[in-house]
Design a protein around this motif. Structure first.
Motif, PDB file in Angstrom:
ATOM      1  N   GLY A 251      -1.385   6.373   1.637  1.00  0.00           N
ATOM      2  CA  GLY A 251      -1.618   7.532   0.784  1.00  0.00           C
ATOM      3  C   GLY A 251      -0.379   8.412   0.780  1.00  0.00           C
ATOM      4  O   GLY A 251       0.395   8.413   1.739  1.00  0.00           O
ATOM      5  N   ILE A 252      -0.204   9.160  -0.286  1.00  0.00           N
ATOM      6  CA  ILE A 252       0.957  10.044  -0.396  1.00  0.00           C
ATOM      7  C   ILE A 252       0.470  11.414  -0.839  1.00  0.00           C
ATOM      8  O   ILE A 252      -0.340  11.529  -1.764  1.00  0.00           O
ATOM      9  CB  ILE A 252       2.005   9.468  -1.378  1.00  0.00           C
ATOM     10  CG1 ILE A 252       2.500   8.130  -0.860  1.00  0.00           C
ATOM     11  CG2 ILE A 252       3.159  10.456  -1.565  1.00  0.00           C
ATOM     12  CD1 ILE A 252       3.471   7.418  -1.752  1.00  0.00           C
ATOM     13  N   LEU A 253       0.970  12.406  -0.167  1.00  0.00           N
ATOM     14  CA  LEU A 253       0.596  13.793  -0.446  1.00  0.00           C
ATOM     15  C   LEU A 253       1.856  14.551  -0.808  1.00  0.00           C
ATOM     16  O   LEU A 253       2.848  14.511  -0.074  1.00  0.00           O
ATOM     17  CB  LEU A 253      -0.062  14.414   0.797  1.00  0.00           C
ATOM     18  CG  LEU A 253      -0.441  15.875   0.732  1.00  0.00           C
ATOM     19  CD1 LEU A 253      -1.566  16.088  -0.271  1.00  0.00           C
ATOM     20  CD2 LEU A 253      -0.856  16.366   2.098  1.00  0.00           C
ATOM     21  N   LYS A 254       1.814  15.245  -1.946  1.00  0.00           N
ATOM     22  CA  LYS A 254       2.937  16.090  -2.344  1.00  0.00           C
ATOM     23  C   LYS A 254       2.733  17.472  -1.746  1.00  0.00           C
ATOM     24  O   LYS A 254       1.678  18.069  -1.899  1.00  0.00           O
ATOM     25  CB  LYS A 254       3.069  16.186  -3.854  1.00  0.00           C
ATOM     26  CG  LYS A 254       4.267  17.004  -4.259  1.00  0.00           C
ATOM     27  CD  LYS A 254       4.515  17.015  -5.741  1.00  0.00           C
ATOM     28  CE  LYS A 254       5.762  17.873  -5.956  1.00  0.00           C
ATOM     29  NZ  LYS A 254       6.220  17.888  -7.287  1.00  0.00           N
ATOM     30  N   LEU A 255       3.756  17.958  -1.058  1.00  0.00           N
ATOM     31  CA  LEU A 255       3.683  19.292  -0.470  1.00  0.00           C
ATOM     32  C   LEU A 255       4.060  20.328  -1.520  1.00  0.00           C
ATOM     33  O   LEU A 255       4.898  20.081  -2.388  1.00  0.00           O
ATOM     34  CB  LEU A 255       4.643  19.397   0.724  1.00  0.00           C
ATOM     35  CG  LEU A 255       4.386  18.388   1.849  1.00  0.00           C
ATOM     36  CD1 LEU A 255       5.493  18.462   2.873  1.00  0.00           C
ATOM     37  CD2 LEU A 255       3.028  18.649   2.474  1.00  0.00           C
ATOM     38  N   LEU A 256       3.446  21.487  -1.430  1.00  0.00           N
ATOM     39  CA  LEU A 256       3.730  22.563  -2.390  1.00  0.00           C
ATOM     40  C   LEU A 256       4.950  23.337  -1.992  1.00  0.00           C
ATOM     41  O   LEU A 256       5.406  23.418  -0.952  1.00  0.00           O
ATOM     42  CB  LEU A 256       2.532  23.493  -2.501  1.00  0.00           C
ATOM     43  CG  LEU A 256       1.243  22.805  -2.986  1.00  0.00           C
ATOM     44  CD1 LEU A 256       0.107  23.795  -2.968  1.00  0.00           C
ATOM     45  CD2 LEU A 256       1.451  22.246  -4.386  1.00  0.00           C
TER      46      LEU A 256
ATOM     47  N   HIS B 136      11.006   4.548  -2.778  1.00  0.00           N
ATOM     48  CA  HIS B 136      10.270   3.724  -3.744  1.00  0.00           C
ATOM     49  C   HIS B 136       8.785   4.073  -3.716  1.00  0.00           C
ATOM     50  O   HIS B 136       8.131   4.114  -4.763  1.00  0.00           O
ATOM     51  CB  HIS B 136      10.437   2.232  -3.446  1.00  0.00           C
ATOM     52  CG  HIS B 136      11.794   1.693  -3.738  1.00  0.00           C
ATOM     53  ND1 HIS B 136      12.454   0.872  -2.862  1.00  0.00           N
ATOM     54  CD2 HIS B 136      12.609   1.849  -4.798  1.00  0.00           C
ATOM     55  CE1 HIS B 136      13.617   0.539  -3.384  1.00  0.00           C
ATOM     56  NE2 HIS B 136      13.743   1.129  -4.563  1.00  0.00           N
ATOM     57  N   LEU B 137       8.260   4.308  -2.521  1.00  0.00           N
ATOM     58  CA  LEU B 137       6.829   4.635  -2.402  1.00  0.00           C
ATOM     59  C   LEU B 137       6.521   5.970  -3.075  1.00  0.00           C
ATOM     60  O   LEU B 137       5.526   6.093  -3.790  1.00  0.00           O
ATOM     61  CB  LEU B 137       6.410   4.650  -0.931  1.00  0.00           C
ATOM     62  CG  LEU B 137       6.519   3.322  -0.191  1.00  0.00           C
ATOM     63  CD1 LEU B 137       6.154   3.495   1.285  1.00  0.00           C
ATOM     64  CD2 LEU B 137       5.663   2.246  -0.835  1.00  0.00           C
ATOM     65  N   THR B 138       7.388   6.970  -2.867  1.00  0.00           N
ATOM     66  CA  THR B 138       7.116   8.262  -3.505  1.00  0.00           C
ATOM     67  C   THR B 138       7.318   8.182  -5.021  1.00  0.00           C
ATOM     68  O   THR B 138       6.586   8.825  -5.766  1.00  0.00           O
ATOM     69  CB  THR B 138       7.983   9.392  -2.899  1.00  0.00           C
ATOM     70  OG1 THR B 138       9.365   9.081  -3.036  1.00  0.00           O
ATOM     71  CG2 THR B 138       7.629   9.620  -1.434  1.00  0.00           C
ATOM     72  N   SER B 139       8.258   7.372  -5.470  1.00  0.00           N
ATOM     73  CA  SER B 139       8.444   7.185  -6.919  1.00  0.00           C
ATOM     74  C   SER B 139       7.204   6.562  -7.550  1.00  0.00           C
ATOM     75  O   SER B 139       6.786   6.957  -8.638  1.00  0.00           O
ATOM     76  CB  SER B 139       9.663   6.304  -7.199  1.00  0.00           C
ATOM     77  OG  SER B 139      10.840   6.970  -6.846  1.00  0.00           O
TER      78      SER B 139
ATOM     79  N   VAL C 124       4.904   9.771   7.704  1.00  0.00           N
ATOM     80  CA  VAL C 124       6.297  10.220   7.731  1.00  0.00           C
ATOM     81  C   VAL C 124       6.492  11.217   6.599  1.00  0.00           C
ATOM     82  O   VAL C 124       5.898  11.083   5.532  1.00  0.00           O
ATOM     83  CB  VAL C 124       7.290   9.031   7.611  1.00  0.00           C
ATOM     84  CG1 VAL C 124       7.140   8.315   6.288  1.00  0.00           C
ATOM     85  CG2 VAL C 124       8.724   9.478   7.833  1.00  0.00           C
ATOM     86  N   LYS C 125       7.315  12.235   6.845  1.00  0.00           N
ATOM     87  CA  LYS C 125       7.642  13.219   5.814  1.00  0.00           C
ATOM     88  C   LYS C 125       8.957  12.802   5.168  1.00  0.00           C
ATOM     89  O   LYS C 125       9.923  12.476   5.838  1.00  0.00           O
ATOM     90  CB  LYS C 125       7.771  14.610   6.425  1.00  0.00           C
ATOM     91  CG  LYS C 125       8.001  15.697   5.389  1.00  0.00           C
ATOM     92  CD  LYS C 125       8.030  17.073   6.048  1.00  0.00           C
ATOM     93  CE  LYS C 125       8.204  18.161   5.023  1.00  0.00           C
ATOM     94  NZ  LYS C 125       9.552  18.312   4.517  1.00  0.00           N
ATOM     95  N   LEU C 126       8.968  12.807   3.840  1.00  0.00           N
ATOM     96  CA  LEU C 126      10.178  12.510   3.079  1.00  0.00           C
ATOM     97  C   LEU C 126      10.292  13.548   1.974  1.00  0.00           C
ATOM     98  O   LEU C 126       9.449  13.585   1.059  1.00  0.00           O
ATOM     99  CB  LEU C 126      10.119  11.098   2.479  1.00  0.00           C
ATOM    100  CG  LEU C 126      11.331  10.706   1.651  1.00  0.00           C
ATOM    101  CD1 LEU C 126      12.559  10.528   2.547  1.00  0.00           C
ATOM    102  CD2 LEU C 126      11.059   9.422   0.886  1.00  0.00           C
ATOM    103  N   ASN C 127      11.297  14.399   2.089  1.00  0.00           N
ATOM    104  CA  ASN C 127      11.489  15.488   1.135  1.00  0.00           C
ATOM    105  C   ASN C 127      10.204  16.301   1.018  1.00  0.00           C
ATOM    106  O   ASN C 127       9.733  16.832   2.015  1.00  0.00           O
ATOM    107  CB  ASN C 127      11.971  14.954  -0.212  1.00  0.00           C
ATOM    108  CG  ASN C 127      13.283  14.209  -0.074  1.00  0.00           C
ATOM    109  OD1 ASN C 127      14.170  14.625   0.678  1.00  0.00           O
ATOM    110  ND2 ASN C 127      13.413  13.092  -0.765  1.00  0.00           N
ATOM    111  N   ASN C 128       9.611  16.380  -0.164  1.00  0.00           N
ATOM    112  CA  ASN C 128       8.390  17.176  -0.354  1.00  0.00           C
ATOM    113  C   ASN C 128       7.131  16.322  -0.321  1.00  0.00           C
ATOM    114  O   ASN C 128       6.131  16.697  -0.935  1.00  0.00           O
ATOM    115  CB  ASN C 128       8.465  17.942  -1.676  1.00  0.00           C
ATOM    116  CG  ASN C 128       9.533  19.017  -1.644  1.00  0.00           C
ATOM    117  OD1 ASN C 128       9.823  19.576  -0.590  1.00  0.00           O
ATOM    118  ND2 ASN C 128      10.135  19.285  -2.785  1.00  0.00           N
TER     119      ASN C 128
END
Length: 152
Positions: free
Chosen positions: A147-152, A92-95, A133-137
């Motif tokens: 904060g949320i960071l999208k990995l490349l 939910h947080l990444t969405s 915590v890492k979740l998918n990308n």
């Protein structure tokens, strides 16, 4: 999960839900297959957060926890964790991040939870996972701020 979905889940598991007038500060109680929610709660959002925690007692706790013992506090914490994991997942947080949500007030609205419940959940995840915590990308940071960071 919406308020109506929680009610349906409870009903399916033979838990009765009553809305009654409470005196004092309590907003919900669970005992012997019955959940009572204070009928003075004005929003379904707050009712949902209260109901989720009371359902957490049904699914995780047994016995009287109205005293102030260490065991009672532990059972309260376990029920709250159940509620946190049901209403706000890491996905939910990444969405929310993908949908452009950038502050906690908007996040609470997006997730349809109270700001207090959001804070409890983020604190729980911080205790569970540490600073991030890492979740998918994605990496979800809980400190110093959410904060949320999208990995490349």
């Amino acid at each position: 999960m919406e308020y109506d979905e929680l009610i349906a889940k409870a009903t399916n598991d033979n838990v009765d839900i009553l809305e009654v007038s409470f005196k004092g500060k309590a907003k919900g109680y669970y005992s012997d297959g019955v959940i009572a929610i204070d009928n003075k709660i004005e929003t379904n959002t707050e009712k949902k957060c209260i109901l989720a925690e009371e359902l957490g007692h049904f699914y995780t706790s047994t016995g009287d926890i109205l005293d102030n013992s260490i065991l009672s506090k532990k059972k309260e914490s376990i029920a709250r964790r159940w509620a946190c994991e049901k209403l706000i997942t890491l996905s939910h947080l990444t969405s929310a991040f993908k949908d452009g949500i950038t502050n906690k007030s908007d996040l609470a609205n997006y997730l349809d939870v109270t700001p207090h419940f959001l804070d409890l959940t983020l604190e729980y995840y911080k205790r569970r996972y540490g600073t991030h915590v890492k979740l998918n990308n994605y990496i979800i940071f809980f400190e110093p701020n959410l904060g949320i960071l999208k990995l490349l």
